[in-house]
Design a protein around this motif. Structure first.
Motif, PDB file in Angstrom:
ATOM      1  N   PHE A 170       0.870  -1.167   0.000  1.00 33.49           N
ATOM      2  CA  PHE A 170       0.000   0.000   0.000  1.00 33.49           C
ATOM      3  C   PHE A 170       0.912   1.223   0.000  1.00 33.49           C
ATOM      4  CE2 PHE A 170      -2.312   3.387   2.162  1.00 33.49           C
ATOM      5  CZ  PHE A 170      -3.473   3.413   1.422  1.00 33.49           C
ATOM      6  N   LYS A 171       0.715   2.096  -0.972  1.00 32.38           N
ATOM      7  CA  LYS A 171       1.606   3.249  -1.132  1.00 32.38           C
ATOM      8  C   LYS A 171       0.947   4.506  -0.549  1.00 32.38           C
ATOM      9  CE  LYS A 171       2.542   0.941  -5.244  1.00 32.38           C
ATOM     10  NZ  LYS A 171       1.681   0.859  -6.347  1.00 32.38           N
ATOM     11  N   MET A 172       1.452   4.917   0.595  1.00 32.41           N
ATOM     12  CA  MET A 172       0.902   6.078   1.305  1.00 32.41           C
ATOM     13  C   MET A 172       1.034   7.367   0.495  1.00 32.41           C
ATOM     14  SD  MET A 172      -0.150   5.141   4.414  1.00 32.41           S
ATOM     15  CE  MET A 172       0.066   6.510   5.518  1.00 32.41           C
ATOM     16  N   ASN A 173       2.103   7.488  -0.289  1.00 30.64           N
ATOM     17  CA  ASN A 173       2.359   8.740  -0.997  1.00 30.64           C
ATOM     18  C   ASN A 173       1.650   8.834  -2.344  1.00 30.64           C
ATOM     19  OD1 ASN A 173       3.956   6.708  -2.054  1.00 30.64           O
ATOM     20  ND2 ASN A 173       5.666   8.040  -2.545  1.00 30.64           N
ATOM     21  N   GLU A 174       0.832   7.863  -2.672  1.00 34.10           N
ATOM     22  CA  GLU A 174       0.070   7.885  -3.926  1.00 34.10           C
ATOM     23  C   GLU A 174      -1.387   8.241  -3.629  1.00 34.10           C
ATOM     24  OE1 GLU A 174       1.156   7.515  -6.998  1.00 34.10           O
ATOM     25  OE2 GLU A 174       3.191   6.871  -6.587  1.00 34.10           O
ATOM     26  N   SER A 175      -2.200   8.266  -4.679  1.00 34.55           N
ATOM     27  CA  SER A 175      -3.629   8.514  -4.493  1.00 34.55           C
ATOM     28  C   SER A 175      -4.427   7.567  -5.366  1.00 34.55           C
ATOM     29  CB  SER A 175      -3.975   9.970  -4.828  1.00 34.55           C
ATOM     30  OG  SER A 175      -3.716  10.219  -6.188  1.00 34.55           O
ATOM     31  N   GLY A 176      -5.691   7.403  -5.023  1.00 40.50           N
ATOM     32  CA  GLY A 176      -6.595   6.557  -5.801  1.00 40.50           C
ATOM     33  C   GLY A 176      -6.093   5.134  -5.936  1.00 40.50           C
ATOM     34  N   LEU A 177      -6.325   4.555  -7.108  1.00 39.06           N
ATOM     35  CA  LEU A 177      -5.931   3.161  -7.351  1.00 39.06           C
ATOM     36  C   LEU A 177      -4.420   2.967  -7.324  1.00 39.06           C
ATOM     37  CD1 LEU A 177      -8.409   2.163 -10.211  1.00 39.06           C
ATOM     38  CD2 LEU A 177      -8.533   1.562  -7.787  1.00 39.06           C
ATOM     39  N   ASN A 178      -3.667   4.043  -7.533  1.00 38.69           N
ATOM     40  CA  ASN A 178      -2.206   3.934  -7.506  1.00 38.69           C
ATOM     41  C   ASN A 178      -1.680   3.585  -6.110  1.00 38.69           C
ATOM     42  OD1 ASN A 178      -1.986   4.420 -10.222  1.00 38.69           O
ATOM     43  ND2 ASN A 178      -1.511   6.578  -9.989  1.00 38.69           N
ATOM     44  N   ARG A 179      -2.518   3.689  -5.096  1.00 39.70           N
ATOM     45  CA  ARG A 179      -2.108   3.242  -3.756  1.00 39.70           C
ATOM     46  C   ARG A 179      -1.965   1.717  -3.718  1.00 39.70           C
ATOM     47  NH1 ARG A 179      -2.746   6.968   0.597  1.00 39.70           N
ATOM     48  NH2 ARG A 179      -3.843   8.843  -0.024  1.00 39.70           N
ATOM     49  N   PHE A 180      -2.726   1.030  -4.556  1.00 41.92           N
ATOM     50  CA  PHE A 180      -2.755  -0.432  -4.548  1.00 41.92           C
ATOM     51  C   PHE A 180      -1.997  -1.053  -5.721  1.00 41.92           C
ATOM     52  CE2 PHE A 180      -6.767   1.091  -2.725  1.00 41.92           C
ATOM     53  CZ  PHE A 180      -6.683   0.533  -1.460  1.00 41.92           C
ATOM     54  N   PHE A 181      -1.934  -0.332  -6.825  1.00 43.46           N
ATOM     55  CA  PHE A 181      -1.403  -0.867  -8.070  1.00 43.46           C
ATOM     56  C   PHE A 181      -0.293   0.026  -8.615  1.00 43.46           C
ATOM     57  CE2 PHE A 181      -6.017  -1.971  -8.230  1.00 43.46           C
ATOM     58  CZ  PHE A 181      -5.890  -3.352  -8.170  1.00 43.46           C
ATOM     59  N   GLY A 182       0.479  -0.534  -9.539  1.00 40.96           N
ATOM     60  CA  GLY A 182       1.391   0.280 -10.319  1.00 40.96           C
ATOM     61  C   GLY A 182       0.576   1.137 -11.269  1.00 40.96           C
ATOM     62  N   PRO A 183       1.188   2.158 -11.891  1.00 41.62           N
ATOM     63  CA  PRO A 183       0.438   3.065 -12.764  1.00 41.62           C
ATOM     64  C   PRO A 183      -0.297   2.368 -13.910  1.00 41.62           C
ATOM     65  CG  PRO A 183       2.629   3.924 -12.345  1.00 41.62           C
ATOM     66  CD  PRO A 183       2.579   2.552 -11.754  1.00 41.62           C
ATOM     67  N   LEU A 184       0.352   1.429 -14.594  1.00 39.12           N
ATOM     68  CA  LEU A 184      -0.313   0.740 -15.705  1.00 39.12           C
ATOM     69  C   LEU A 184      -1.384  -0.212 -15.180  1.00 39.12           C
ATOM     70  CD1 LEU A 184      -0.651   0.313 -18.692  1.00 39.12           C
ATOM     71  CD2 LEU A 184       1.234  -1.342 -18.626  1.00 39.12           C
ATOM     72  N   GLU A 185      -1.092  -0.908 -14.101  1.00 42.08           N
ATOM     73  CA  GLU A 185      -2.110  -1.789 -13.497  1.00 42.08           C
ATOM     74  C   GLU A 185      -3.358  -0.991 -13.140  1.00 42.08           C
ATOM     75  OE1 GLU A 185       0.273  -5.251 -11.053  1.00 42.08           O
ATOM     76  OE2 GLU A 185       0.091  -3.279 -10.128  1.00 42.08           O
ATOM     77  N   ALA A 186      -3.170   0.186 -12.556  1.00 45.36           N
ATOM     78  CA  ALA A 186      -4.310   1.029 -12.159  1.00 45.36           C
ATOM     79  C   ALA A 186      -5.131   1.440 -13.379  1.00 45.36           C
ATOM     80  CB  ALA A 186      -3.822   2.260 -11.399  1.00 45.36           C
ATOM     81  N   LYS A 187      -4.455   1.806 -14.479  1.00 42.87           N
ATOM     82  CA  LYS A 187      -5.177   2.201 -15.692  1.00 42.87           C
ATOM     83  C   LYS A 187      -5.943   1.021 -16.281  1.00 42.87           C
ATOM     84  CE  LYS A 187      -2.484   6.148 -16.850  1.00 42.87           C
ATOM     85  NZ  LYS A 187      -1.223   6.647 -17.050  1.00 42.87           N
ATOM     86  N   ILE A 188      -5.323  -0.143 -16.266  1.00 45.66           N
ATOM     87  CA  ILE A 188      -5.987  -1.348 -16.781  1.00 45.66           C
ATOM     88  C   ILE A 188      -7.210  -1.681 -15.932  1.00 45.66           C
ATOM     89  CG2 ILE A 188      -5.732  -3.859 -17.032  1.00 45.66           C
ATOM     90  CD1 ILE A 188      -2.823  -3.255 -18.014  1.00 45.66           C
ATOM     91  N   MET A 189      -7.062  -1.630 -14.613  1.00 44.81           N
ATOM     92  CA  MET A 189      -8.197  -1.935 -13.733  1.00 44.81           C
ATOM     93  C   MET A 189      -9.312  -0.917 -13.941  1.00 44.81           C
ATOM     94  SD  MET A 189      -7.548  -4.767 -12.363  1.00 44.81           S
ATOM     95  CE  MET A 189      -9.021  -4.818 -11.341  1.00 44.81           C
ATOM     96  N   ASP A 190      -8.948   0.337 -14.086  1.00 46.76           N
ATOM     97  CA  ASP A 190      -9.947   1.378 -14.315  1.00 46.76           C
ATOM     98  C   ASP A 190     -10.735   1.099 -15.589  1.00 46.76           C
ATOM     99  OD1 ASP A 190     -11.065   3.731 -13.224  1.00 46.76           O
ATOM    100  OD2 ASP A 190     -10.031   4.945 -14.722  1.00 46.76           O
ATOM    101  N   ILE A 191     -10.043   0.672 -16.631  1.00 48.20           N
ATOM    102  CA  ILE A 191     -10.704   0.330 -17.902  1.00 48.20           C
ATOM    103  C   ILE A 191     -11.626  -0.867 -17.707  1.00 48.20           C
ATOM    104  CG2 ILE A 191     -10.306  -0.637 -20.215  1.00 48.20           C
ATOM    105  CD1 ILE A 191      -7.678   1.089 -20.217  1.00 48.20           C
ATOM    106  N   LEU A 192     -11.119  -1.912 -17.073  1.00 46.04           N
ATOM    107  CA  LEU A 192     -11.907  -3.145 -16.913  1.00 46.04           C
ATOM    108  C   LEU A 192     -13.092  -2.958 -15.967  1.00 46.04           C
ATOM    109  CD1 LEU A 192      -9.030  -5.750 -16.928  1.00 46.04           C
ATOM    110  CD2 LEU A 192     -10.825  -5.497 -18.645  1.00 46.04           C
TER     111      LEU A 192
END
Length: 137
Positions: free
Chosen positions: A6-28
């Motif tokens: 869990f990445k405290m310094n990130e926001s939204g889905l990027n707290r849980f995922f890498g940037p590309l993973e977050a974009k893919i999950m958002d799409i799906l």
């Protein structure tokens, strides 16, 4: 499914995922089932990445238990195991339980301090939950 970092310094889905993973999950999470090519084409509109990279990331998400893969003819269709709301609910509950196990009273104190900054509806829900817990004891 447990997110390991869990990445405290990130926001939204990027707290849980890498940037590309977050974009893919958002799409799906905004579609039913999609092939790797479908997802890559959505990402390609933003000139983000190539097919092989998307394939690698999506298959890793399957290995992590976040996506499920179904073969349909010559294509593989992917979809999230949980809805966005179910995922966020599960992850926030897991984090809360871990914080309570490790830090106990300190966490409760900080949560109560944070209530000063939330709306009254949330405070009312908390009061109702506390009353239900007291009745159950």
């Amino acid at each position: 499914m447990k997110i390991r970092k869990f990445k405290m310094n990130e926001s939204g889905l990027n707290r849980f995922f890498g940037p590309l993973e977050a974009k893919i999950m958002d799409i799906l999470w905004n579609d039913v089932e999609m092939t790797i090519k479908d997802v890559q084409q959505v990402l390609d509109r933003e000139k983000l990445t190539n097919f092989n990279t998307v394939m690698t990331v999506m298959n890793r998400l399957v290995e992590k238990g976040i996506l499920q893969k179904r073969v349909a003819g010559r294509s593989s269709l992917y979809k999230p195991v949980l809805s966005r709301n179910e995922f966020l609910h599960t992850q926030s509950k897991e984090m809360t339980n871990e914080l309570m196990d490790e830090f106990g009273n300190v966490v409760v104190s900080h949560m109560l301090d944070a209530l000063e900054e939330v709306d009254e509806d949330l405070v009312a829900k908390l009061e109702q939950k506390i009353q239900e817990l007291k009745k159950g004891r």
